[in-house]
Write a protein that holds these residues in place. Structure first.
Motif, PDB file in Angstrom:
ATOM      1  N   GLU A  25     -27.195 -12.784  64.359  1.00 35.79           N
ATOM      2  CA  GLU A  25     -26.255 -12.572  65.464  1.00 35.79           C
ATOM      3  C   GLU A  25     -27.007 -12.251  66.753  1.00 35.79           C
ATOM      4  O   GLU A  25     -28.017 -11.552  66.739  1.00 35.79           O
ATOM      5  CB  GLU A  25     -25.310 -11.423  65.115  1.00 35.79           C
ATOM      6  CG  GLU A  25     -24.212 -11.196  66.122  1.00 35.79           C
ATOM      7  CD  GLU A  25     -23.232 -10.116  65.706  1.00 35.79           C
ATOM      8  OE1 GLU A  25     -22.180 -10.015  66.348  1.00 35.79           O
ATOM      9  OE2 GLU A  25     -23.512  -9.375  64.733  1.00 35.79           O
ATOM     10  N   HIS A  26     -26.506 -12.748  67.841  1.00 35.67           N
ATOM     11  CA  HIS A  26     -27.121 -12.544  69.160  1.00 35.67           C
ATOM     12  C   HIS A  26     -27.282 -11.054  69.476  1.00 35.67           C
ATOM     13  O   HIS A  26     -26.404 -10.244  69.170  1.00 35.67           O
ATOM     14  CB  HIS A  26     -26.234 -13.133  70.251  1.00 35.67           C
ATOM     15  CG  HIS A  26     -26.161 -14.624  70.291  1.00 35.67           C
ATOM     16  ND1 HIS A  26     -26.265 -15.438  69.190  1.00 35.67           N
ATOM     17  CD2 HIS A  26     -25.968 -15.448  71.343  1.00 35.67           C
ATOM     18  CE1 HIS A  26     -26.151 -16.706  69.571  1.00 35.67           C
ATOM     19  NE2 HIS A  26     -25.969 -16.735  70.871  1.00 35.67           N
TER      20      HIS A  26
ATOM     21  N   SER B 132     -26.166 -12.549  73.976  1.00 36.18           N
ATOM     22  CA  SER B 132     -24.700 -12.651  74.042  1.00 36.18           C
ATOM     23  C   SER B 132     -24.246 -12.837  75.478  1.00 36.18           C
ATOM     24  O   SER B 132     -23.375 -13.673  75.759  1.00 36.18           O
ATOM     25  CB  SER B 132     -24.048 -11.392  73.456  1.00 36.18           C
ATOM     26  OG  SER B 132     -24.318 -11.264  72.094  1.00 36.18           O
TER      27      SER B 132
ATOM     28  N   HIS C  57     -25.081 -16.362  76.674  1.00 38.53           N
ATOM     29  CA  HIS C  57     -24.146 -17.298  76.059  1.00 38.53           C
ATOM     30  C   HIS C  57     -22.815 -17.276  76.824  1.00 38.53           C
ATOM     31  O   HIS C  57     -22.274 -18.324  77.177  1.00 38.53           O
ATOM     32  CB  HIS C  57     -23.944 -16.910  74.592  1.00 38.53           C
ATOM     33  CG  HIS C  57     -23.161 -17.877  73.807  1.00 38.53           C
ATOM     34  ND1 HIS C  57     -23.748 -18.730  72.891  1.00 38.53           N
ATOM     35  CD2 HIS C  57     -21.835 -18.160  73.768  1.00 38.53           C
ATOM     36  CE1 HIS C  57     -22.813 -19.481  72.327  1.00 38.53           C
ATOM     37  NE2 HIS C  57     -21.654 -19.153  72.841  1.00 38.53           N
TER      38      HIS C  57
ATOM     39  N   VAL D  72     -21.348  -9.620  69.202  1.00 37.11           N
ATOM     40  CA  VAL D  72     -21.277 -10.562  70.321  1.00 37.11           C
ATOM     41  C   VAL D  72     -20.052 -10.300  71.181  1.00 37.11           C
ATOM     42  O   VAL D  72     -20.138 -10.239  72.412  1.00 37.11           O
ATOM     43  CB  VAL D  72     -21.277 -12.026  69.808  1.00 37.11           C
ATOM     44  CG1 VAL D  72     -20.937 -12.996  70.926  1.00 37.11           C
ATOM     45  CG2 VAL D  72     -22.610 -12.376  69.171  1.00 37.11           C
TER      46      VAL D  72
ATOM     47  N   VAL E 157     -16.528 -16.440  67.474  1.00 39.47           N
ATOM     48  CA  VAL E 157     -17.686 -16.076  66.654  1.00 39.47           C
ATOM     49  C   VAL E 157     -17.288 -16.094  65.178  1.00 39.47           C
ATOM     50  O   VAL E 157     -16.234 -15.578  64.809  1.00 39.47           O
ATOM     51  CB  VAL E 157     -18.201 -14.665  67.020  1.00 39.47           C
ATOM     52  CG1 VAL E 157     -19.382 -14.278  66.165  1.00 39.47           C
ATOM     53  CG2 VAL E 157     -18.561 -14.583  68.488  1.00 39.47           C
TER      54      VAL E 157
END
Length: 164
Positions: free
Chosen positions: A83-84, A89, A92, A128, A137
């Motif tokens: 996960e970011h 995040s 993105h 995120v 997500v």
């Protein structure tokens, strides 16, 4: 949306990139960008671990995506082994990329690292959507948990600082 068999194909590619990063002495993370038509547009691995700790593939893909139109970015899916982090995040979200599918949650990794005796993280662990609330997500992928736990454990034992 649930993680599909096609999603797992791309997640396995991201995990293979994470293993490649680990083998090169970097933090074990990998990312694949898939366009709305299903084609792979970009893939990369982590290069953090040798001084510039911002060299995350999730940040690199967001930067690369500037060459796409906003509509194309929105139709993309980012597949990632982990996960970011908050930095990625935000990138993105700022770029308007579409869905994120991750194999391992930041919370899972943080929990494992605490079990292994690691100190508090340098950056807070946030999902995120706590940073980029508009991003769809999905994750984690339980099918890949054991492999990723072993990979991150090896990185931890080697002394490679893994995020979060």
């Amino acid at each position: 949306m649930a993680i599909s068999e096609q999603d797992l194909v791309h997640l396995r590619s991201a995990v293979a990139l994470a293993r490649e990063a680990h083998d090169a002495g970097d933090q074990p993370f990998g990312t694949v960008l898939v366009g709305g038509d299903g084609s792979v547009l970009w893939s990369g691995r982590n290069h953090a671990g040798h001084g510039d700790e911002t060299q995350h593939p999730e940040l690199a893909v967001a930067q690369w995506s500037a060459r796409l139109s906003p509509e194309e970015r929105a139709r993309c899916t980012v597949y990632t082994s982990g996960e970011h982090c908050p930095m990625c995040s935000a990138a993105h979200g700022w770029m308007g990329l579409g869905r994120i599918v991750y194999a391992l949650s930041a919370e899972q990794l943080s929990t494992w690292r605490r079990e292994w005796g690691d100190a508090e993280p340098l950056v807070n662990v946030l999902p995120v959507n706590a940073v980029a609330p508009q991003v769809p997500v999905d994750g984690p992928a339980p099918e890949l948990e054991d492999e990723l736990r072993e990979l991150h454990r090896a990185a931890y034992e080697r002394g490679t600082r893994t995020r979060p």
